[in-house]
Design a protein around this motif. Structure first.
Motif, PDB file in Angstrom:
ATOM      1  N   ASN A 587      -8.120  31.024 126.604  1.00  0.00           N
ATOM      2  CA  ASN A 587      -8.558  30.999 124.536  1.00  0.00           C
ATOM      3  C   ASN A 587      -8.353  32.730 124.657  1.00  0.00           C
ATOM      4  OD1 ASN A 587      -8.582  28.230 124.970  1.00  0.00           O
ATOM      5  ND2 ASN A 587     -11.329  28.560 124.364  1.00  0.00           N
ATOM      6  N   LYS A 588      -8.904  33.053 125.039  1.00  0.00           N
ATOM      7  CA  LYS A 588      -8.351  34.832 124.654  1.00  0.00           C
ATOM      8  C   LYS A 588      -7.529  35.550 124.947  1.00  0.00           C
ATOM      9  CE  LYS A 588     -13.147  36.826 125.836  1.00  0.00           C
ATOM     10  NZ  LYS A 588     -14.311  37.533 126.013  1.00  0.00           N
ATOM     11  N   LEU A 589      -6.526  34.807 126.666  1.00  0.00           N
ATOM     12  CA  LEU A 589      -5.207  34.543 127.340  1.00  0.00           C
ATOM     13  C   LEU A 589      -4.219  34.555 126.047  1.00  0.00           C
ATOM     14  CD1 LEU A 589      -3.679  36.253 128.643  1.00  0.00           C
ATOM     15  CD2 LEU A 589      -3.795  34.624 130.479  1.00  0.00           C
ATOM     16  N   LEU A 590      -4.838  33.088 125.751  1.00  0.00           N
ATOM     17  CA  LEU A 590      -3.558  32.613 125.118  1.00  0.00           C
ATOM     18  C   LEU A 590      -3.398  32.668 123.373  1.00  0.00           C
ATOM     19  CD1 LEU A 590      -4.189  29.134 127.031  1.00  0.00           C
ATOM     20  CD2 LEU A 590      -2.385  31.343 127.444  1.00  0.00           C
ATOM     21  N   SER A 591      -4.549  33.145 122.492  1.00  0.00           N
ATOM     22  CA  SER A 591      -4.621  32.774 121.527  1.00  0.00           C
ATOM     23  C   SER A 591      -4.539  34.543 120.960  1.00  0.00           C
ATOM     24  CB  SER A 591      -6.047  32.810 120.879  1.00  0.00           C
ATOM     25  OG  SER A 591      -7.332  33.040 121.482  1.00  0.00           O
ATOM     26  N   GLY A 592      -4.989  35.540 122.038  1.00  0.00           N
ATOM     27  CA  GLY A 592      -5.149  37.340 121.360  1.00  0.00           C
ATOM     28  C   GLY A 592      -5.845  37.291 121.152  1.00  0.00           C
ATOM     29  N   GLU A 593      -7.111  36.709 120.601  1.00  0.00           N
ATOM     30  CA  GLU A 593      -8.466  37.034 120.169  1.00  0.00           C
ATOM     31  C   GLU A 593      -9.447  37.226 121.590  1.00  0.00           C
ATOM     32  OE1 GLU A 593      -8.302  34.230 117.055  1.00  0.00           O
ATOM     33  OE2 GLU A 593      -6.797  34.718 115.748  1.00  0.00           O
ATOM     34  N   ASP A 594     -10.565  37.492 121.007  1.00  0.00           N
ATOM     35  CA  ASP A 594     -12.358  38.286 121.305  1.00  0.00           C
ATOM     36  C   ASP A 594     -12.473  37.073 121.415  1.00  0.00           C
ATOM     37  OD1 ASP A 594     -13.470  38.715 122.752  1.00  0.00           O
ATOM     38  OD2 ASP A 594     -14.302  40.832 121.590  1.00  0.00           O
ATOM     39  N   VAL A 595     -12.399  35.654 121.541  1.00  0.00           N
ATOM     40  CA  VAL A 595     -13.241  34.789 121.682  1.00  0.00           C
ATOM     41  C   VAL A 595     -14.698  34.863 121.656  1.00  0.00           C
ATOM     42  CG1 VAL A 595     -13.972  31.865 121.957  1.00  0.00           C
ATOM     43  CG2 VAL A 595     -10.947  32.958 121.766  1.00  0.00           C
ATOM     44  N   SER A 596     -15.737  34.167 120.795  1.00  0.00           N
ATOM     45  CA  SER A 596     -17.518  35.217 121.354  1.00  0.00           C
ATOM     46  C   SER A 596     -17.470  33.909 122.401  1.00  0.00           C
ATOM     47  CB  SER A 596     -17.880  35.318 120.620  1.00  0.00           C
ATOM     48  OG  SER A 596     -19.744  35.250 120.543  1.00  0.00           O
TER      49      SER A 596
END
Length: 1035
Positions: A587-596
């Protein structure tokens, strides 16, 4: 104050003064006089006379007065200061230098020059004992009444410029710092016996003795008191007078810069400080009285200070004797034996006042002032209270007669009386009948017991909380292993994505969605390519190292498993963990966001506190502790979270855990007053009294304007039987409360003057008058009255009707103590409240007392208190709420329902409306009034939503077959707390009725896993599952 070894008593020690090897000359220079014309406009020639201790030191040459009123004298003289001479330090400390300006009239024929006193000035020599070798003063000149100039020029502004110096210090720095200056001011005796008359020559005297080093005593005599008839009160402020009778100018009797300022009766240390004494004192101050307004001083060296402390500790009460003595006749010649025998008969109305000197042993206290009742002198009573066997006026008359100006030294301080009491027996009891009291002040230059400085208190507090040093963060470990795994997954995923693009190219957004069959074909081709090229095994080896680190660091698995079952169980757990973190990394890779990795908690800090208190109310202490812990886990820097958890532990007998919580809060902010107070409370609970004293003292020092801190500190000292310090702390709290009420009244008056109404009205005025402040009632502090805390009869109940609560320091403190569950201190404060109030206990008092009994599960006594509260104030919603809770605990649900409905009918809400709604809703559910239950629970949700309030809504809707609304309500409950088994149970029923088999099974699993204890609900679920034929996967 510590006494040097070489000064610690001894028979050869001086009475109270340091030794001097040889006399020290004191040089006096009168430089000039100014503005003499203001004393007498036609004065031409003057001279100045210098006197000290009754001896004329010299006259200046005759000097002409300039037209400006200046006369240049430049006259010098001196006297010697020595311990064995007439001008010792004990004389210098209390006698001023007397300067008289004399007018020299013109010489007439065959007559000498006429010399007339024009004015007098005094110079206080006390600075010479305070480390000063030279002082230059401008001493005001006061007109002598005999001169006509006083009438012509009543506002004289003349003065003398004088310098006084010594070649060396009269006291060394060590002697000055280790000694002390004692000042005693005898102001007046009020409400004197009616037989005292202004006519006739009478000498009204008072005397007391101060212990000195060795076996000696200092006798301080105040004589020539003036008996004044009824009239105006003595003005305030007014000057203190020198103990001299040789001064010609009345104005020169006043000690420079020394005044009697008075003050509120409540701030005094004497006997008449209660509100009930106020009117009596006001009337007595304007009736017949004896006035001295005289101050005496004496210097105490280190040895004398040590003796003073010891004697106060041995006996707190010191006698101050009072008498009336007839003036001697004017006959000349030697006194015969018969005359000497009649000397004792001249003493009449021999009385004594008892001064509690223990105040001077309180840290930082250096003054006692107050009104002390006068009693007839009775040998037995005086000895019982003071351990003194002799009377100054009766047994030590010889020492008094030898003393100059009322100061003497008695070497027989502990000798037995040698004469029988011969005073008039008719005077016995006169002082008590008249209610005579003596107002006096005892003051020290420095406190006998220094107050602990703030720095020392801070240091001691830090030592007691001893926070453990934080360890540096470990860069390795489980967290780093997980992060390395996620980074590795991201790297492998990026590599696989590149391989996909090489095989099939990039899919652009405008090309539409690829169908499922094509995607499945591409996946098979990609797997084939990765396996045949060896890249799959390379990716697997790349992930293998990070997985091994997780097994070792996260799960601590370093040894082989004992059997295959344990291995399979661990692999399943590991697989779930790895897949979960793989999804996080992707999810971090595909969305570009830092998912906790951890979702944001649904419940806020405030909601968790509400959940914890709900669990407490339901006696589920384990769940309550869990919610308190979750609050701390959300924010470990929240002081209030630590304090709330500590208060919970304190209530449920875990004082050690409570202490840890309070100290943790104090570590977060050492300046937090509430944390200091709670640390003190729990230290008392653990019987760590020395620590408790430090905490309370630091709280008062940190926030000296805190009424609660001073009151709590007073309650603590009372527990230690230190009634003097308790009384002083209560007095300080009352003073702060009075100032607060005055400020509130000022704001109210200002708002009314502007035609506006303040947003918050100040505290109610007990008697309803707008121009009178609420009376700050006093607490009980003396040992005798403290005993009455357990013996006081219950006051009669007040008439029903709304009664504003009285404003007292104890009820303010009770309000704080109830929030932190300090039951023992609540009882102490309520005991004071009971004895201090006039007219009986209040509604607030009974409510607080009922709260303590409910915590102790003493329901009968709780019920008594609630009934009394209702009788006093039947329109108070908090009273009915408390009664409803009481009936609910007694399982008298009909009465509880009536009480709760009464609470809801009031316009004003009760303090704990949340629990009123919850319990009333549960009663409606039990009585199958589902519509009313739903309405009440919705009100609760609107007021303060929680899992239980939404659960109540869900149950009510489910029973009324409103399945959609029921599921919505239960979903809200689940969102707030997904560990409530009853919520899952009702969700199971709703899914069963809706035919949703998979969801019903999942909800049922959570119901069983969370351990549903409601047997009736379990039976209903089982019956519903049997009826529909699904929902239980085990069947």
């Amino acid at each position: 104050m510590e006494v040097p070894a070489e000064l610690a008593g001894g028979k050869d020690a001086a009475a109270s003064l340091p030794s001097m090897s040889q006399p020290i000359p004191v040089e006096i220079t009168v430089v000039k006089a100014q503005d003499l014309k203001t004393l007498k406009s036609n004065v031409l020639v003057t001279l100045v006379r210098v006197e000290y201790n009754g001896e004329v030191l010299g006259d200046s040459p005759k000097t002409g007065v300039l037209p400006s009123g200046t006369a240049e004298y430049n006259f010098s003289t001196s006297f010697e200061c020595s311990p064995d001479g007439p001008n010792s330090l004990e004389v210098i400390v209390q006698k001023p230098l007397l300067l008289t300006v004399l007018e020299v009239g013109p010489r007439e024929k065959k007559k000498t020059e006429k010399i007339t006193p024009l004015g007098q000035a005094v110079v206080d020599l006390l600075p010479l004992l305070q480390g000063v070798r030279s002082l230059k003063v401008f001493a005001p000149l006061y007109a002598v009444p005999a001169s006509s100039s006083e009438k012509l020029h009543p506002k004289a502004t003349g003065g003398l410029e004088v310098t006084v110096s010594t070649k060396e210090l009269l006291l060394s720095a060590t002697q000055f710092s280790s000694g002390n200056l004692l000042s005693i001011t005898m102001e007046a005796a009020y409400s004197v016996p009616g037989v005292f008359t202004v006519e006739g020559q009478q000498n009204y005297m008072a005397c007391l003795q101060i212990p000195a080093a060795g076996e000696k005593e200092l006798l301080l005599l105040f004589q020539n008191g003036i008996l004044k008839a009824d009239g105006e009160k003595e003005p305030l402020p007014r000057p203190k007078n020198w103990p001299l009778g040789t001064i010609l100018a009345p104005g020169a009797l006043a000690i420079p810069n020394s005044f009697i300022v008075g003050g509120p009766y409540e701030d005094e240390d004497g006997d008449l400080t209660r509100s009930k004494d106020r009117e009596f004192r006001r009337q007595a101050e304007s009736t017949k009285r004896i006035v001295w307004d005289t101050e005496r001083r004496c210097y105490l060296d280190a040895a004398a200070v040590a003796v003073l402390q010891k004697r106060i500790a041995e006996c707190r009460y010191w006698p101050v004797e009072l008498c009336k003595m007839s003036m001697a006749s004017g006959g000349k010649g030697k006194t015969s034996k018969a005359d000497k025998g009649d000397e004792d008969k001249q003493i009449a109305f021999h009385g004594v006042a008892y001064v509690n000197m223990m105040h001077l042993l309180c840290p930082g206290v250096k003054q006692i002032r107050g009104a002390f009742r006068v009693f007839s002198y009775q040998d037995g009573e005086v000895f019982e209270k003071t351990r003194i066997q002799h009377s100054i006026f009766r047994d030590l008359r010889s020492q008094l007669s030898l003393a100059k100006e009322g100061l003497g030294t008695s070497p027989v301080s502990r000798a037995a009386p040698t004469k029988a009491q011969k005073e008039d027996k008719d005077s016995s009891g006169t002082y008590s009948e008249a209610g005579t009291f003596l107002v006096m002040e005892i003051k020290l230059d420095r406190p006998l017991v220094p107050k602990r400085p703030r720095e020392e208190l801070v240091r001691r507090v830090k030592e007691m909380i001893h926070p453990k040093p934080e360890l540096p963060p470990w860069t390795g470990g489980a967290k780093k292993a997980v992060e390395a795994y996620e980074k590795c997954v991201t790297s492998v995923a990026a590599a696989i994505l590149r391989e996909y693009h090489e095989l099939f190219g990039k899919q652009l957004p405008d090309q539409g969605v690829i169908d499922h069959g094509t995607l499945e074909e591409q996946r098979r081709q990609l797997n084939y390519e990765l396996n045949t090229s060896g890249k799959y095994f390379a990716f697997k080896e790349q992930l293998k190292h990070s997985v091994v680190k997780i097994v070792r660091e996260k799960y601590l698995k370093t040894e082989a498993f004992e059997n295959q079952g344990q291995l399979q169980e661990f692999l399943s757990e590991l697989y779930v963990f790895l897949v979960g973190h793989m999804h996080i990394a992707l999810n971090k890779l595909l969305s570009g966001e830092d998912v906790s990795s951890t979702p944001t908690p649904c419940a806020t800090n405030k909601q968790l506190l509400l959940f914890a208190r709900e669990a407490e109310a339901n006696r589920d202490l384990k769940l309550a502790s869990l919610f308190y812990s979750q609050r701390i886990a959300q924010d470990q820097c929240s002081i209030q979270s630590w304090l709330d958890y500590g208060a919970f532990c304190l209530l449920h007998k875990d004082a050690t855990k409570a202490q840890e919580c309070f100290k943790k809060a104090l570590c977060l902010d050492p300046q937090h007053t509430q944390s200091l107070l709670l640390c003190g409370i729990v230290a008392v609970k653990l019987q760590h009294y020395e620590e408790a004293e430090i905490f309370f003292e630091d709280a008062c020092c940190l926030e000296p304007s805190s009424i609660i801190a001073w009151t709590l500190s007073g309650l603590f000292y009372e527990l230690q039987n230190n009634y003097i310090r308790a009384e002083r702390n209560f007095r300080e709290a009352k003073k702060l409360l009075q100032a607060q009420l005055e400020e509130e009244r000022r704001i109210l008056e200002a708002a009314e003057a502007e035609g506006k109404k303040p947003s918050t009205a100040p505290e109610e005025i007990p008697d309803g008058s707008a121009d009178k402040l609420p009376e700050v009632v006093e607490g009980v502090t003396s040992k005798e009255k403290a005993t009455a805390l357990q013996e006081a009869p219950e006051a009669p109940c007040l008439a029903p009707g709304p009664q504003p609560p009285p404003c007292t320091i104890f009820m303010k403190t009770v309000e704080f103590l109830m929030k932190v569950n300090a039951v023992r201190f609540v009882h102490k404060a309520l005991a004071h409240e009971l004895l201090s109030l006039q007219g009986g206990p209040t509604c607030a008092y009974y409510l607080a007392l009922a709260w303590t009994y409910s915590l102790q599960e003493d329901l009968p006594r709780c019920e008594e208190c609630v009934c009394e509260a209702i009788r006093i104030d039947p329109t108070n919603p908090n009273v009915w709420a408390q009664k409803g809770h009481l009936c609910y605990l007694k399982k008298d649900f009909d009465k509880a329902k009536n009480c709760y409905e009464q609470v809801i009918s009031f316009v004003e809400d009760a303090v704990d409306m949340h629990f009123v709604y919850l319990r009333l809703g549960s009663i409606y559910l039990e009585e199958k009034e589902y519509g009313r239950a739903k309405q009440i629970y919705l009100l609760a949700c609107d007021n303060s939503a929680s899992c239980l309030t939404w659960l109540g809504v869900g149950i009510a809707c489910y029973r009324m077959k409103e399945m959609v609304e029921a599921e919505d309500a239960l979903s809200e409950a689940n969102a707030l707390n997904n560990t409530n088994a009853e919520v899952w149970g009702y969700l199971t029923l709703i899914c069963l009725h809706g035919g949703r088999q998979l969801e019903a099974e999942q909800c049922y699993k959570y119901t069983i896993k969370l351990g549903l204890k409601n047997s009736e609900l379990l039976q209903e679920i089982d019956a519903t599952q049997s009826r529909f034929g699904f929902g239980n996967p085990s069947l």
